[in-house]
Design an enzyme around this catalytic site. Structure first.
Site, PDB file in Angstrom:
ATOM      1  N   LYS A 157      42.433  26.220   6.382  1.00  0.00           N
ATOM      2  CA  LYS A 157      41.923  25.950   5.034  1.00  0.00           C
ATOM      3  C   LYS A 157      40.489  26.455   4.885  1.00  0.00           C
ATOM      4  O   LYS A 157      39.647  26.242   5.767  1.00  0.00           O
ATOM      5  CB  LYS A 157      41.970  24.454   4.725  1.00  0.00           C
ATOM      6  CG  LYS A 157      43.363  23.850   4.796  1.00  0.00           C
ATOM      7  CD  LYS A 157      43.383  22.388   4.416  1.00  0.00           C
ATOM      8  CE  LYS A 157      43.202  22.183   2.940  1.00  0.00           C
ATOM      9  NZ  LYS A 157      43.407  20.758   2.557  1.00  0.00           N
ATOM     10  N   GLY A 164      44.279  26.235  -4.609  1.00  0.00           N
ATOM     11  CA  GLY A 164      45.332  26.732  -3.730  1.00  0.00           C
ATOM     12  C   GLY A 164      44.968  27.993  -2.970  1.00  0.00           C
ATOM     13  O   GLY A 164      45.779  28.514  -2.194  1.00  0.00           O
ATOM     14  N   ARG A 291      34.215  16.628 -10.757  1.00  0.00           N
ATOM     15  CA  ARG A 291      34.304  17.093 -12.148  1.00  0.00           C
ATOM     16  C   ARG A 291      35.393  16.318 -12.868  1.00  0.00           C
ATOM     17  O   ARG A 291      36.062  15.472 -12.277  1.00  0.00           O
ATOM     18  CB  ARG A 291      34.653  18.588 -12.167  1.00  0.00           C
ATOM     19  CG  ARG A 291      35.929  18.901 -11.377  1.00  0.00           C
ATOM     20  CD  ARG A 291      36.467  20.285 -11.623  1.00  0.00           C
ATOM     21  NE  ARG A 291      37.510  20.661 -10.698  1.00  0.00           N
ATOM     22  CZ  ARG A 291      38.780  20.298 -10.779  1.00  0.00           C
ATOM     23  NH1 ARG A 291      39.169  19.497 -11.754  1.00  0.00           N
ATOM     24  NH2 ARG A 291      39.671  20.705  -9.893  1.00  0.00           N
ATOM     25  N   VAL A 294      42.006  18.067 -14.930  1.00  0.00           N
ATOM     26  CA  VAL A 294      42.930  18.496 -15.990  1.00  0.00           C
ATOM     27  C   VAL A 294      43.760  17.312 -16.471  1.00  0.00           C
ATOM     28  O   VAL A 294      44.011  17.138 -17.670  1.00  0.00           O
ATOM     29  CB  VAL A 294      43.853  19.621 -15.472  1.00  0.00           C
ATOM     30  CG1 VAL A 294      44.897  20.005 -16.525  1.00  0.00           C
ATOM     31  CG2 VAL A 294      43.042  20.841 -15.056  1.00  0.00           C
TER      32      VAL A 294
END
Length: 450
Positions: A157, A164, A291, A294
């Site tokens: 990662k 993604g 933040r 969505v």
């Protein structure tokens, strides 16, 4: 309170913020690219300024142009929305240096939690369970040894990853070096940072996230959880709240851990801690999003809390006026992301002119969208064109309401994903709540309607 806020974003999230500001009596400034001249957020804001040509690097990621627009219009604060510059510590720092309030956490917190390796160690120090893995590793041979020690399957990662990108799944030892190098190269290309770490790949897991609001007075409130396990290529498609898999005791535990973690780092404003939870209900920290998410509307539906308004109030220095004991989850909510993609063609994105648009209505049905009839979707940006959100008393009723709303939604002129959302909602495993992050791969490689 602020008199004027500049929104450093586009599309439905820019509209969401503009509407919140209007309700609060705050003037708004929209920024836009030349490709977005006809976008709704441009016409609904009190002022609008073009900040560059269509490519995001020349417009919505053009920090100097955005800051210049804020200074020129006399804005006092900047709301970054989600995506784009919302988790860019340099942008947050420069806002402050220009005498502007960044509506979000401190830039140092954004930087710390954006570094996935540092975030892991920070959460571990705060007592949050983390997935077995490694620190940042640069040497391939050392990485191979550590990978063999962790065991397969595992993930390579990117430290600065997101959306993604910079993630590679390695299922056997002989494939490791190649995937390790590919992950580093992808991370360098996407984030200008080739730092990667290793993490045990947990199979048969759920993606659960806890929404937090934190003010400047060490008050931290958790607004329940969202289940985000319906994903394709690490991108969420559908979210619901509350999760059908959490017991009240597990919910309380995850919220308590999340609140403790936020307090330990002095977090301020809205934030989300994301967890992976296995079939035995063991949960592990995955990342913190510094933040607005969505999928924030479903939390607003079940709590009655306007998260965007509270982001603005907190940034203005106001305290939270409610505590954890005042948060009550009422009913159930589901959000379906509507993307301009064709699921029958491997979700190929498309653009075009909206020839006809009919938005579903009724009690507790909400469609956050940038679309209007006659609007031409530009080919330069994210394919999400709207979010359909519904709320009802029970999960069963909410599924039924969402299916009715999707059937009523008409968007002519583009391919979109409403049918695949209906397929998901009709699937027996989803109806039972017995689904995991591999649901799309295993169950809906081909839509049920095909």
């Amino acid at each position: 309170m602020f008199a004027k806020i500049l929104i450093a974003n586009r599309g439905e999230i820019a509209l969401r913020i503009i509407r919140a500001c209007k309700e609060m009596g705050i003037a708004t400034v929209a920024v836009f690219s030349k490709a977005d001249e006809d976008s709704l957020h441009v016409s609904l804001a009190d002022e609008s300024i073009c900040i560059g040509p269509a490519p995001v690097t020349d417009s919505y990621l053009n920090i100097s142009a955005i800051l210049s627009a804020a200074v020129l219009t006399g804005a006092e604060a900047i709301h970054p929305g989600y995506g784009l510059l919302s988790e860019n510590p340099k942008f947050a720092r420069l806002c402050v240096q220009c005498g502007l309030t960044f509506i979000g956490p401190n830039w140092e917190i954004i930087k710390k939690m954006g570094d996935k390796d540092q975030a892991r160690s920070t959460m571990a120090a705060a007592g949050v369970p983390i997935v077995p893995g490694s620190d940042i590793i640069d040497d391939p041979e050392e990485a191979q040894k550590k990978a063999d020690e962790i065991g397969y399957p595992l993930l390579v990662k990117a430290r600065s990853g997101g959306g993604g990108k910079g993630i590679r799944l390695v299922e056997k030892s002989e494939d490791f070096i190649n995937e390790f190098q590919l992950a580093r190269q992808e991370a360098q290309n996407a984030f200008n940072d080739d730092g990667v770490y290793l993490e045990k790949f947990l199979t048969h897991v759920k993606h659960i996230e806890i929404q937090l609001l934190c003010d400047h007075f060490n008050h931290v409130v958790a607004l329940g959880e969202r289940e985000c396990s319906i994903q394709r290529k690490n991108q969420k498609l559908l979210e619901e709240s509350p999760s059908p898999s959490l017991t009240p005791e597990l919910r309380e535990s995850m919220m308590a851990v999340s609140r403790k973690a936020a307090l330990s780092i002095g977090y301020e404003n809205a934030g989300t801690i994301e967890f992976l939870m296995d079939a035995q209900s063991h949960y592990y920290f995955m990342e913190m999003n510094t933040r607005l998410q969505v999928e924030h509307p479903i939390t607003e539906m079940v709590t009655g809390v306007d998260i965007v308004k509270w982001q603005i109030r907190i940034a203005a220095g106001l305290p939270l006026t409610f505590g954890q004991e005042d948060v009550h989850i009422q009913g159930h909510a589901i959000e379906c992301r509507i993307n301009a993609e064709n699921p029958l063609l491997d979700f190929r994105p498309n653009c075009g002119t909206i020839n006809f648009l009919h938005v579903p209505g009724g009690p507790w049905v909400r469609f956050d969208t940038l679309l209007y009839q006659g609007y031409t979707i530009p080919p330069y940006y994210d394919s999400m064109v709207g979010k359909l959100i519904v709320h009802s008393k029970t999960r069963e009723l909410t599924i039924r309401k969402m299916k009715a709303a999707l059937c009523e939604l008409v968007i002519e002129g583009i391919d979109h994903t409403s049918q695949i959302q209906l397929d998901i909602l009709s699937h027996p495993l989803f109806v039972k709540g017995d689904y995991y992050t591999d649901f799309m791969e295993k169950e809906l490689d081909k839509p049920l309607s095909e």
